[in-house]
Design a protein around this motif. Structure first.
Motif, short mmCIF file in Angstrom:
data_model
loop_
_atom_site.label_atom_id
_atom_site.label_comp_id
_atom_site.label_asym_id
_atom_site.label_seq_id
_atom_site.Cartn_x
_atom_site.Cartn_y
_atom_site.Cartn_z
N ALA A 1 -63.14 -20.94 -38.47
CA ALA A 1 -62.90 -22.00 -37.49
C ALA A 1 -63.04 -23.39 -38.07
O ALA A 1 -63.77 -23.61 -39.03
N PHE A 2 -62.35 -24.32 -37.44
CA PHE A 2 -62.62 -25.73 -37.66
C PHE A 2 -63.87 -26.07 -36.84
O PHE A 2 -64.13 -25.44 -35.81
N ARG A 3 -64.63 -27.07 -37.25
CA ARG A 3 -65.80 -27.50 -36.46
C ARG A 3 -65.41 -27.83 -35.03
O ARG A 3 -66.16 -27.58 -34.09
N GLU A 4 -64.21 -28.38 -34.88
CA GLU A 4 -63.74 -28.80 -33.56
C GLU A 4 -63.50 -27.62 -32.61
O GLU A 4 -63.33 -27.81 -31.41
N GLN A 5 -63.47 -26.40 -33.15
CA GLN A 5 -63.28 -25.22 -32.31
C GLN A 5 -64.60 -24.64 -31.80
O GLN A 5 -64.59 -23.68 -31.04
N LEU A 6 -65.72 -25.23 -32.20
CA LEU A 6 -67.01 -24.73 -31.75
C LEU A 6 -67.32 -25.30 -30.37
O LEU A 6 -67.11 -26.49 -30.11
N CYS A 7 -67.82 -24.44 -29.50
CA CYS A 7 -68.14 -24.82 -28.13
C CYS A 7 -69.60 -24.50 -27.86
O CYS A 7 -70.17 -23.61 -28.50
N ARG A 8 -70.17 -25.19 -26.91
CA ARG A 8 -71.55 -24.89 -26.51
C ARG A 8 -71.62 -23.48 -25.96
O ARG A 8 -72.51 -22.71 -26.28
N SER B 1 -55.95 -34.18 -38.39
CA SER B 1 -54.87 -34.48 -39.33
C SER B 1 -54.62 -33.24 -40.19
O SER B 1 -55.50 -32.38 -40.35
N ASP B 2 -53.43 -33.15 -40.77
CA ASP B 2 -53.13 -32.03 -41.67
C ASP B 2 -54.10 -32.01 -42.84
O ASP B 2 -54.54 -30.94 -43.27
N GLU B 3 -54.45 -33.18 -43.33
CA GLU B 3 -55.39 -33.27 -44.46
C GLU B 3 -56.76 -32.71 -44.08
O GLU B 3 -57.38 -31.97 -44.84
N GLU B 4 -57.25 -33.04 -42.88
CA GLU B 4 -58.55 -32.54 -42.43
C GLU B 4 -58.51 -31.02 -42.20
O GLU B 4 -59.45 -30.31 -42.53
N LYS B 5 -57.40 -30.52 -41.67
CA LYS B 5 -57.25 -29.07 -41.49
C LYS B 5 -57.30 -28.36 -42.85
O LYS B 5 -57.98 -27.35 -43.00
N ARG B 6 -56.59 -28.90 -43.83
CA ARG B 6 -56.60 -28.31 -45.19
C ARG B 6 -58.00 -28.37 -45.79
O ARG B 6 -58.47 -27.41 -46.40
N ARG B 7 -58.69 -29.51 -45.64
CA ARG B 7 -60.02 -29.68 -46.21
C ARG B 7 -61.00 -28.66 -45.61
O ARG B 7 -61.68 -27.94 -46.34
N GLN B 8 -61.05 -28.59 -44.29
CA GLN B 8 -61.95 -27.63 -43.67
C GLN B 8 -61.55 -26.19 -43.98
O GLN B 8 -62.40 -25.32 -44.15
N SER B 9 -60.25 -25.94 -44.06
CA SER B 9 -59.77 -24.58 -44.39
C SER B 9 -60.24 -24.16 -45.76
O SER B 9 -60.63 -23.00 -45.97
N ARG C 1 -56.15 -29.18 -27.64
CA ARG C 1 -56.13 -30.64 -27.81
C ARG C 1 -56.96 -31.05 -29.02
O ARG C 1 -56.55 -31.87 -29.83
N ARG C 2 -58.16 -30.45 -29.17
CA ARG C 2 -59.03 -30.80 -30.29
C ARG C 2 -58.38 -30.48 -31.64
O ARG C 2 -58.42 -31.30 -32.56
N VAL C 3 -57.80 -29.30 -31.75
CA VAL C 3 -57.19 -28.90 -33.02
C VAL C 3 -55.94 -29.74 -33.31
O VAL C 3 -55.70 -30.15 -34.44
N ALA C 4 -55.16 -30.02 -32.28
CA ALA C 4 -53.96 -30.85 -32.46
C ALA C 4 -54.33 -32.26 -32.93
O ALA C 4 -53.54 -32.91 -33.64
N ALA C 5 -55.52 -32.73 -32.58
CA ALA C 5 -55.95 -34.08 -32.97
C ALA C 5 -56.35 -34.16 -34.45
O ALA C 5 -56.46 -35.25 -35.00
#
Length: 163
Positions: A136-143, A23-31, A17-21
């Motif tokens: 990883a994207f930041r959104e893939q980090l878990c406690r 945007s393509d632009e944010e995925k490219r930027r973090q990548s 859910r987090r990764v799907a949320a």
């Protein structure tokens, strides 16, 4: 064991859910940020239910491989022309896929155990376990990721942080 399985399944759903949320632009930027970290990483610059790591001659060679049902390029079953890494001296580095990661090296995979099983094979190889890095994207980090005795810890997670 059932509680661990349920916890992992719930976490997989949340990570998707987090990764799907994003945007393509944010995925490219973090990548781009994480790719640059990888390319500067000293382990990347190294010269030196069954899964093998096979040698590819080039990016073009990879692009000729057929796609699996999971949209992953891999050699056909009857392709015996490629050398397997453990038969050819082992690996220095593996880029680890995953849905989620924590700072302790725990990884949430897709539940099939292919990479954990392959890493166990690497550990038994004379060269030993290769260094493992997750991108990883930041959104893939878990406690914290729930794990059991079959889960092999990874060495490092590269992600965009507040450097």
């Amino acid at each position: 064991m059932a509680a661990l399985r349920a916890a992992k399944q719930a976490l997989r759903k949340e990570m998707k859910r987090r990764v799907a949320a994003l945007s393509d632009e944010e995925k490219r930027r973090q990548s781009r940020v994480v790719s640059q970290k990888l390319f500067r990483h000293p382990k990347y610059e190294s010269t030196c239910s069954h899964m093998d790591m096979l040698q590819l001659a080039s990016l073009q060679d990879m692009e000729t491989l057929p796609l699996t049902a999971w949209n992953i390029r891999q050699p056909a079953e009857d392709d015996n022309s490629r050398e397997e890494a453990l038969a050819a001296g082992g690996l220095d580095l593996i880029l680890m896929p995953g849905l989620g990661f924590d700072q302790m090296g725990k990884r949430l995979g897709r539940g099939k155990g292919f990479y954990d099983t392959y890493l166990e094979r690497c550990i038994r190889h004379p060269k030993g376990k290769p260094y493992t890095i997750a991108l990883a994207f930041r959104e893939q980090l878990c406690r914290e990721i729930p794990v059991d005795d079959n889960d092999v810890l990874i060495d490092e997670v590269l992600y965009e942080d507040d450097e």
